[in-house]
Enzyme design. Structure first.
Site, PDB file in Angstrom:
ATOM      1  CD  GLU A 181      -0.218  -5.361   6.980  1.00  0.00           C
ATOM      2  OE1 GLU A 181      -0.500  -5.243   5.774  1.00  0.00           O
ATOM      3  OE2 GLU A 181      -0.589  -4.553   7.844  1.00  0.00           O
TER       4      GLU A 181
ATOM      5  CE1 TYR B 266      -4.677   0.633   9.883  1.00  0.00           C
ATOM      6  CE2 TYR B 266      -3.701  -1.543   9.986  1.00  0.00           C
ATOM      7  CZ  TYR B 266      -3.563  -0.173   9.812  1.00  0.00           C
ATOM      8  OH  TYR B 266      -2.324   0.385   9.576  1.00  0.00           O
TER       9      TYR B 266
ATOM     10  CG  ASP C 116      -1.851   1.147   1.327  1.00  0.00           C
ATOM     11  OD1 ASP C 116      -2.341   1.590   0.274  1.00  0.00           O
ATOM     12  OD2 ASP C 116      -2.092   1.617   2.456  1.00  0.00           O
TER      13      ASP C 116
ATOM     14  CD  GLU D  87       0.836  -1.172   9.589  1.00  0.00           C
ATOM     15  OE1 GLU D  87      -0.315  -1.231   9.090  1.00  0.00           O
ATOM     16  OE2 GLU D  87       1.861  -1.439   8.937  1.00  0.00           O
TER      17      GLU D  87
HETATM   18  C1  E9O Z   1       0.236  -2.040   5.958  1.00  0.00           C
HETATM   19  C2  E9O Z   1       0.368  -0.620   5.524  1.00  0.00           C
HETATM   20  O1  E9O Z   1       1.373  -0.524   4.573  1.00  0.00           O
HETATM   21  N1  E9O Z   1      -0.924  -2.225   6.827  1.00  0.00           N
HETATM   22  C3  E9O Z   1      -2.150  -1.734   6.179  1.00  0.00           C
HETATM   23  C4  E9O Z   1      -2.034  -0.220   5.998  1.00  0.00           C
HETATM   24  C5  E9O Z   1      -3.305   0.468   5.488  1.00  0.00           C
HETATM   25  O2  E9O Z   1      -3.525   1.644   5.806  1.00  0.00           O
HETATM   26  C6  E9O Z   1      -0.952  -0.074   4.966  1.00  0.00           C
HETATM   27  O3  E9O Z   1      -0.776   1.247   4.526  1.00  0.00           O
HETATM   28  O4  E9O Z   1      -4.062  -0.119   4.735  1.00  0.00           O
HETATM   29  C7  E9O Z   1      -3.367  -2.199   6.832  1.00  0.00           C
HETATM   30  C8  E9O Z   1      -3.632  -3.649   6.580  1.00  0.00           C
HETATM   31  C9  E9O Z   1      -5.017  -3.972   6.938  1.00  0.00           C
HETATM   32  C10 E9O Z   1      -5.300  -5.411   6.709  1.00  0.00           C
HETATM   33  C11 E9O Z   1      -6.745  -5.719   6.935  1.00  0.00           C
HETATM   34  C12 E9O Z   1      -7.484  -5.830   5.662  1.00  0.00           C
HETATM   35  C13 E9O Z   1      -8.849  -6.369   5.903  1.00  0.00           C
HETATM   36  C14 E9O Z   1      -9.650  -6.298   4.640  1.00  0.00           C
HETATM   37  C15 E9O Z   1     -11.058  -6.651   4.896  1.00  0.00           C
END
Ligand code: E9O
Length: 611
Positions: free
Chosen positions: A421, A474, A179, A510
């Site tokens: 991740e 998140y 991302d 995070e």
């Molecule tokens: C990695 C980071 O580079 N973690 C992400 C960050 C984001 O803001 C990204 O910028 O998206 C979050 C990962 C979230 C994973 C959960 C996804 C669930 C989808 C239903």
């Protein structure tokens, strides 16, 4: 060989090649045209096209051409440079060194290829034989840079050809799971430098401290023709010799050592990040050649167990960020102005640490973290890995080897992060990460190793190998959107499960919510400044609970992200990821003030100082 940062000394000289270079891309669909036509044997003007390009910088955002943002393939750089005639000396080596080039690079000097390199974030260099260098006319360096990622690069990317009547001919894009924008180009400084013919090739230092006595275990690698004599002297900041050694390996004892402390752990932040200078001397008795290299080192101890993490014997609580090397126009290009501003902001907020998400940051930045006393979790570029084939494993191990070689001596680095991740619900990830952890441990036993996971504790295959659990979460953002009341229940239950299953200290590496600066609602709503603050407050409650709960060892919180940053185009992202507590131009959102209050309170609670 080693990859010591180039420096000037009695016996070494550096010369910067940064500045305005010539640049061109290849026509769409004409892959490898430049190599086929030997552009490295011509000036780029002679190839029919050339524009100006700044070095260092990413090349994407400098152009007015929309297609430049999506360009995939070789991009060509070229400049001229003079080599001082006094460098024409058989007792001297001449090298060209790149701080980083993203992703694949080929370098020619005067039409002769001097190096090919893979990997977008670590330094590489080539020796220039003196019979290939002109001392009486300009030399020409040509660099071809390819930003195409594959299943075997870190990070990975996947070329996808789109065919059918919907698409024009030869229409392809590169898919990726990470991302952030795949900025490319010569991202860090290019330096020409010399060393003596017999030279100090690498230095490895491991420090420890017990009470007021510090120890510095060192190993010097030299390359010489004859019998070398190696000696070391440790100088304090006033230039006073604190300890000396007269062999290539040994351990220096430093009574009354001034320890390296994070700046939040000392009463006066000017006492933070104390650095000694290890002066290494080499004399090659057969050729009478001498070399000197001066390395800044901090003396400190790192200890970890299944229930603790300490720096200099005191528990350390990570209060920090995930970040990016990212800014307007220069993309991921090194920028000393931004570097200083960012660290002033980090200290203003009261953060004591950050993770170099999701790739190694510049050596200049690491120097700043060392001297300010900011704690680093050093991450290798393995973000969002999937598929776990043998080619990927080899690339990944190689990046870890080189990251540790570059950063092993840094006091600020207290932990390695081997990946962010990865798809660890895949059973193939188990053997893969067993090998990655073994490899990393074999390279450095002095720091804990982590893997940053967004997986489920019950189906994860890699957490079993980690020293510290690092979780990205998140709740109420990617799932249960806007349901702030579930953050407490979800995160608390989950933290307990991870702890019960793996019995390791844990950091939330995070959590975050996209927030458009200036967008307000009351009551709060996704994307508003009010929502980001409420979302943070819910997390703070959980963190405070976990910190004081004796059945978990909760050792840190890192918000995602320090600042807004660029991503690829997609409908979840409005010109980039907006989870920053600072905007991309480094102005505070309301959340920055909230975090500042919290991090100042935490520093005071843990270490008793007003920062
Ligand atoms: C990695 C980071 O580079 N973690 C992400 C960050 C984001 O803001 C990204 O910028 O998206 C979050 C990962 C979230 C994973 C959960 C996804 C669930 C989808 C239903």
């Amino acid at each position: 060989g080693g990859i010591l940062y180039p420096q000037d000394s009695e016996f070494r000289q550096t010369k910067s090649l940064d500045g305005i270079w010539k640049f061109r891309t290849e026509p769409k669909g004409a892959q490898d045209l430049g190599i086929g036509q030997s552009w490295f044997n011509q000036t780029l003007e002679q190839t029919g096209e050339s524009e100006l390009m700044a070095v260092p910088s990413s090349y994407q955002d400098l152009s007015q051409d929309r297609e430049r943002m999506n360009y995939l393939g070789w991009a060509w750089y070229q400049t001229e440079f003079w080599v001082p005639v006094e460098w024409n000396d058989f007792a001297r080596r001449i090298l060209i060194r790149f701080g980083s080039v993203h992703y694949n690079a080929m370098v020619w000097v005067n039409g002769i290829k001097v190096i090919e390199h893979q990997g977008g974030h670590l330094p590489f260099q080539a020796e220039l034989p003196s019979n290939q260098v002109y001392f009486d006319k300009p030399n020409i360096v040509t660099v071809a840079v390819n930003n195409t990622l594959t299943a075997d690069t870190v990070p990975q990317g996947f070329l996808t050809y789109k065919t059918g009547e919907k698409y024009p001919p030869n229409h392809f894009i590169m898919n990726s799971n990470f991302d952030f924008f795949n900025y490319a180009g010569i991202h860090r400084s290019v330096v020409l430098y010399t060393t003596p013919r017999s030279y100090i090739d690498d230095i490895t230092v491991t420090t420890d401290a017990s009470g007021t006595t510090g120890s510095v275990a060192y190993a010097i690698e030299v390359v010489t023709e004859g019998a070398p004599t190696v000696s070391v002297a440790l100088h304090d900041k006033d230039g006073v010799i604190a300890a000396q050694g007269s062999a290539a390996t040994g351990t220096l004892q430093v009574p009354n050592a001034k320890l390296w402390w994070p700046y939040t752990m000392v009463s006066n932040s000017s006492d933070a990040g104390y650095l000694y200078t290890l002066e290494v001397r080499l004399r090659d008795d057969s050729s009478d050649i001498e070399d000197i290299y001066r390395l800044k080192i901090g003396i400190r101890s790192i200890r970890w167990t299944d229930t603790s993490f300490t720096i200099n014997g005191r528990p350390f609580y990570f209060a920090g960020f995930g970040r990016h090397e990212d800014f307007f126009i220069r993309g991921r290009g090194f920028d000393p102005v931004l570097l200083v501003k960012d660290h002033n902001l980090i200290k203003w907020v009261g953060a004591n640490s950050y993770r170099t998400t999701h790739y190694p940051y510049s050596e200049e930045l690491m120097d700043v973290a060392d001297q300010l006393g900011i704690v680093i979790i050093d991450e290798c570029p393995a973000v969002s890995l999937t598929l776990f084939g043998p080619g990927l494993l080899e690339t990944h191990k190689n990046e870890l080897t080189r990251l540790i070689k570059r950063d092993k001596n840094r006091a600020s680095v207290v932990m390695w992060s081997v990946a962010n991740e990865p798809r660890t619900e895949d059973p193939n990830s188990e053997n893969y990460f067993r090998e990655i952890f073994q490899h990393t441990r074999s390279l450095d036993a002095s720091r804990p190793i982590t893997i940053v996971l967004d997986s489920n504790y019950a189906t994860d295959h890699a957490a079993q190998f980690t020293d510290i659990l690092s979780l990205n979460r998140y709740h109420a953002w990617y799932q249960d959107q806007g349901e702030l009341e579930m953050i407490g229940t979800a995160l608390t239950a989950e933290a307990q499960h991870w702890m019960d299953t793996f019995k390791k200290p844990m950091i939330v590496t995070e959590y975050g919510a996209d927030t458009i600066a200036g967008l307000h609602t009351s009551p709060s709503w996704l994307f508003t400044e009010e929502f980001q603050e409420e979302y943070m407050r819910e997390h703070f409650k959980v963190f405070d609970n976990l910190r004081t709960n004796s059945s978990v060892t909760f050792i840190g919180e890192m918000i995602w992200n320090f600042a807004d940053f660029m991503t690829k185009q997609e409908i979840r992202r409005v010109v980039g990821n907006k989870k920053g507590i600072f905007t991309r131009d480094r102005q505070p959102k309301a959340s920055a003030h909230l975090l500042r209050t919290r991090y100042h309170l935490l520093a005071n609670e843990y270490y008793g100082y007003q920062i």
